[in-house]
Design a protein around this motif. Structure first.
Motif, short mmCIF file in Angstrom:
data_model
loop_
_atom_site.label_atom_id
_atom_site.label_comp_id
_atom_site.label_asym_id
_atom_site.label_seq_id
_atom_site.Cartn_x
_atom_site.Cartn_y
_atom_site.Cartn_z
N LYS A 1 4.27 6.86 5.33
CA LYS A 1 3.49 8.10 5.32
C LYS A 1 2.00 7.85 5.59
O LYS A 1 1.30 8.76 6.02
CB LYS A 1 3.65 8.80 3.97
N VAL A 2 1.51 6.66 5.25
CA VAL A 2 0.07 6.39 5.45
C VAL A 2 -0.14 5.25 6.46
O VAL A 2 -1.25 4.77 6.65
CB VAL A 2 -0.63 6.05 4.11
N ILE B 1 0.87 -1.18 0.00
CA ILE B 1 0.00 0.00 0.00
C ILE B 1 0.91 1.23 0.00
O ILE B 1 1.61 1.50 0.98
CB ILE B 1 -0.95 0.00 1.22
N LEU B 2 0.93 1.95 -1.12
CA LEU B 2 1.84 3.10 -1.25
C LEU B 2 1.19 4.38 -0.71
O LEU B 2 -0.02 4.42 -0.45
CB LEU B 2 2.27 3.26 -2.70
N ASP B 3 2.00 5.41 -0.59
CA ASP B 3 1.51 6.65 0.05
C ASP B 3 0.47 7.38 -0.78
O ASP B 3 -0.26 8.22 -0.26
CB ASP B 3 2.68 7.58 0.41
N ASP B 4 0.38 7.05 -2.09
CA ASP B 4 -0.64 7.71 -2.92
C ASP B 4 -1.87 6.82 -3.12
O ASP B 4 -2.73 7.11 -3.96
CB ASP B 4 -0.05 8.09 -4.28
N LEU C 1 8.87 2.29 -2.16
CA LEU C 1 8.41 1.19 -3.03
C LEU C 1 9.50 0.13 -3.14
O LEU C 1 9.23 -1.07 -3.06
CB LEU C 1 8.04 1.74 -4.41
N GLU C 2 10.75 0.58 -3.29
CA GLU C 2 11.85 -0.39 -3.44
C GLU C 2 11.93 -1.31 -2.23
O GLU C 2 12.08 -2.52 -2.36
CB GLU C 2 13.20 0.34 -3.62
#
Ligand code: NAD
Length: 521
Positions: A316-317, A280-283, A421-422
């Protein structure tokens, strides 16, 4: 302890009442007849939502029964393989229609047998229907190919031929879908089969075989023997006439099956465990990601090879995600899958409770992760007679923790923070399994990068780790598989063998690699 007793204890927790005398008795299907096992023994199967409910009595099969079933498959093989593939497929289309008619009853019986909620067992039957129609269509394709020959007046082509007699060994979590993924392509390719279903779910596989009988599959083409892995299953892997063993189950059992096949040079296709991750990415759309995580982690009570048992969340999230996840997990209604209000059913048996509760303890003590919600077995009121465990979330997990590395196969998920992400990709790949992975992001570049860099057989963007469709290949890398793929047209490569054919119409001896061919000859 006798095998029957062992199974009884597996599914029927201590002190549960038994009503075996009233339970329906089922039989093996061998050479077109419903027959007892040679042992004369039966094992009982219980509803995991209420172990007082005996689903049925099933034959305890031995090597003798397996050998009889294999002999029946041998007897039927020549006639079946010589039946044109489009005719074989017509029978399978009838099977598909029968499954549609019976879908509701089959789903109810499956929920009673293994616990998942009715919507999901309906999905399981639907998957068998989809697989049947899709794969039966191959009866009019089963494509081979032609290719130029290197000599003049010579024709070259490749055709598919059946493998022969196949042993199909299946797990309990998709008790109709998984047998159908093997059975339907095996039949359309012209093979005959012996099925050994999981001891916890013989009824759903028997229901599939009954539907085959009703559809007009000839005697001996499909045979089923119920019983235990260590005896009936092992007899299948050892039988020299079974040219192919197609197995789905745990990686541990898969290794035993593979060794037995290697001993006698049998073809062996393996579909095994998973430790799947959602990134789950920050965007990401967080609410969408929460829905995917809840469905992936707690659907089928987490008992799916593709379960989302790791949630790798951008720092971040992270806080917001964990808070929302815990809120949703706490609100899930746990109960009997037959009740339409239930969102998560029981786990399969007493052994599973023991294993899952053991991992919850490991998570708290040994691993030192933060138990954010759940963690208990439910034993009161409507849960008193079943195998219910709360939806459980561990937060602040390190990727190396046992709960983040090993397949728990229960309603337990581990949330792991990541800085980028990496790093998330590295964590995703840092387990021994390689079945399914997913990413939630609004950025197409990051989505494609994640798709490219994760070493799994299945990948999703903005969707959970669950949701395979029957016309795409299914399977995984590393300890999840041994290089084969089920479903799609790729499954045909398991259940058929290539024959290369050369037709020389030159009327003279032509030697490939040796004779010189003159231009224009
Ligand atoms: P399991 O390995 O315990 O049993 C699978 C089958 O193997 C059963 O029919 C069992 O009776 C049989 N078996 C056991 N011992 C045997 C032996 N010595 N010889 C031959 N057969 C033997 O698995 P399970 O608990 O039924 O299923 C859960 C496992 O299956 C999980 O690990 C899950 O990830 C995996 N699974 C994988 C996929 C996939 O497609 N990759 C799909 C569903 C389930």
């Amino acid at each position: 302890m006798s095998q029957a007793k062992k199974a009884l204890n597996r599914k029927n927790g201590r002190g549960a009442a038994r009503a075996s005398s009233q339970a329906k008795t089922y039989y093996n299907y061998i050479g077109g007849e419903w027959v007892r096992a040679s042992s004369g023994e039966f094992f009982e199967n219980f509803n995991p939502a209420d172990t007082r409910d005996v689903v049925g009595r099933f034959p305890v099969s031995t090597k003798e029964d397996v050998d009889r079933a294999v002999a029946a498959a041998r007897e039927a093989f020549d006639r079946w393989r010589r039946t044109p593939a489009p005719r074989r497929a017509e029978i399978l289309f009838r099977l598909g229609n029968i499954l549609i008619e019976k879908k509701d009853r089959l789903a109810r019986e499956m929920t009673r047998e293994m616990g998942k909620v009715l919507k999901e067992t309906g999905g399981d039957v639907q998957e068998a229907i989809d697989c049947t129609f899709y794969t039966a269509g191959e009866g009019r394709r089963l494509h081979g190919f032609t290719t130029p020959a290197e000599m003049p007046n010579k024709f070259a082509m490749c055709v598919r031929q059946p493998v022969g007699l196949c042993g199909l060994i299946t797990p309990w979590n998709f008790p109709m879908a998984i047998p159908s993924w093997k059975l339907i392509p095996a039949l359309v390719c012209g093979n005959t089969v012996v099925i050994k279903p999981a001891e916890d779910t013989p009824l759903s596989s028997i229901n599939l075989v009954k539907a085959c009988e009703e559809a007009g599959v000839p005697a001996g083409v499909v045979n089923i023997v119920t019983g235990y892995g260590e005896t009936a299953g092992a007899a299948i892997t050892a039988n020299p006439d079974l040219r192919l063993i197609s197995f789905t189950g745990s990686t541990e059992t898969g290794r035993v099956v593979a060794s037995a096949c290697a001993e006698r040079n049998a073809i062996c296709s393996l579909e095994m465990g998973g430790k799947n991750a959602i990134i789950i990415l920050d965007d990401a759309d967080i609410d969408l990601a929460i829905e995917g995580a809840i469905w992936g982690a707690f659907g089928t009570s987490g008992q799916r090879c593709t379960a989302s048992s790791r949630l790798i969340v951008h720092k971040k999230v992270y806080k917001k995600f964990v808070q929302k996840l815990v809120e949703r997990a706490r609100g899930l209604r746990v109960g009997d899958g037959a009740d339409a209000k239930t969102e998560m059913g029981p786990v399969i048996n007493a052994d599973a409770v023991h294993k899952i509760m053991g991992y919850i303890e490991v998570g708290q003590r040994e691993d030192g992760a933060r138990l954010a919600c759940g963690g208990n077995r439910l034993t009161k009121g409507e849960h008193a007679h079943g195998y219910f465990i709360e939806p459980t979330v561990f937060a602040d997990c390190a990727p190396s923790m046992r709960i983040a590395q090993e397949e728990i196969f229960g309603p337990v998920t581990s949330v792991i923070p990541a800085n980028s992400l990496e790093e998330a990709i590295e964590i995703t790949n840092g387990v021994r399994y390689g079945l399914s992975a997913a990413v939630y992001t609004q950025d197409v570049n990051r989505a494609f990068h994640a798709m490219n860099e994760t070493y799994t057989g299945i990948f999703y963007v903005n969707s959970s780790t669950i949701g395979a469709e029957v016309h795409l290949p299914f399977g995984g890398t590393k300890a999840t598989g041994n290089g084969h793929r089920e479903a799609g047209t790729q499954v045909l490569d398991i259940f058929s063998e290539w024959k290369s054919v050369y037709i020389d119409y030159s009327g003279r001896l032509q030697r490939a690699q040796i004779d010189e061919v003159k231009l224009g000859e």
